[in-house]
Design a protein around this motif. Structure first.
Motif, mmCIF file in Angstrom:
data_model
loop_
_atom_site.group_PDB
_atom_site.id
_atom_site.type_symbol
_atom_site.label_atom_id
_atom_site.label_comp_id
_atom_site.label_asym_id
_atom_site.label_seq_id
_atom_site.Cartn_x
_atom_site.Cartn_y
_atom_site.Cartn_z
ATOM 1 N N LEU A 28 0.824 -1.203 0.000
ATOM 2 C CA LEU A 28 0.000 0.000 0.000
ATOM 3 C C LEU A 28 0.859 1.255 0.000
ATOM 4 O O LEU A 28 1.898 1.302 0.658
ATOM 5 C CB LEU A 28 -0.900 0.022 1.237
ATOM 6 N N GLU A 42 -0.965 7.124 0.875
ATOM 7 C CA GLU A 42 -2.352 7.601 0.840
ATOM 8 C C GLU A 42 -3.319 6.469 1.158
ATOM 9 O O GLU A 42 -4.310 6.656 1.866
ATOM 10 C CB GLU A 42 -2.697 8.216 -0.528
ATOM 11 N N GLU A 43 -3.022 5.276 0.632
ATOM 12 C CA GLU A 43 -3.888 4.124 0.894
ATOM 13 C C GLU A 43 -3.866 3.761 2.379
ATOM 14 O O GLU A 43 -4.899 3.429 2.957
ATOM 15 C CB GLU A 43 -3.449 2.926 0.057
ATOM 16 N N ARG A 44 -2.687 3.839 2.984
ATOM 17 C CA ARG A 44 -2.584 3.555 4.419
ATOM 18 C C ARG A 44 -3.384 4.561 5.233
ATOM 19 O O ARG A 44 -4.075 4.202 6.185
ATOM 20 C CB ARG A 44 -1.130 3.547 4.872
#
Length: 155
Positions: free
Chosen positions: A99, A102-104
């Motif tokens: 990830l 931003e995804e985290r």
């Protein structure tokens, strides 16, 4: 004869406690060495700063010793030590996650919302238990209020 905390406040006894912790003993093992109940040691740690500090210093010392050995192995080229060191010291850069940052962040935000929703659901259940079944209109009003407040907290 019961051990008295005052004898364990003496410098040589504090060094003994610190050494036991540095040697990796658990608090339960330390209590056994002191001939006291582990609960007594917990009370003494809470009430007597020198005893708490001796245990803390012993733990800190052993952590530094282990950390230095790990660093030495990593610097000597031990691949496992290098990987362990990097993953624990630069988590953002060296992790197994695919990830992106931003995804985290999005996942963390979803987790916070889920936790908030869970708190609202728990509050609803508690409220339902407290309000009598004869007063359903009041229960419905309070549940709606909780939903509105929960939505505002989640944003």
């Amino acid at each position: 004869m019961r051990a008295r905390y005052t004898e364990w406040l003496e410098k040589d006894k504090l060094l003994l406690i610190q050494g036991w912790k540095r040697d990796g003993l658990t608090d339960e093992q330390i209590a056994r060495n002191m001939s006291i109940n582990p609960r007594t040691l917990e009370k003494w740690k809470a009430n007597y700063e020198p005893i708490r500090q001796a245990i803390k210093r012993g733990r800190t010392e052993v952590n530094f010793i282990v950390e230095n050995k790990l660093l030495k192995k990593a610097l000597d080229g031990n691949t496992t030590a290098i990987i362990f060191w990097l993953k624990n010291n630069w988590r953002d850069k060296y992790n197994d996650s695919t990830l992106g940052p931003e995804e985290r962040k999005m996942i963390q935000a979803k987790m916070r919302k889920l936790e908030a929703d869970t708190r609202v659901s728990e509050a609803k259940a508690l409220l339902a238990e407290q309000v009598s079944s004869q007063n359903n209109a009041e229960l419905e009003r309070m549940l709606k209020l909780l939903e509105v407040e929960g939505t505002e907290d989640g944003d």
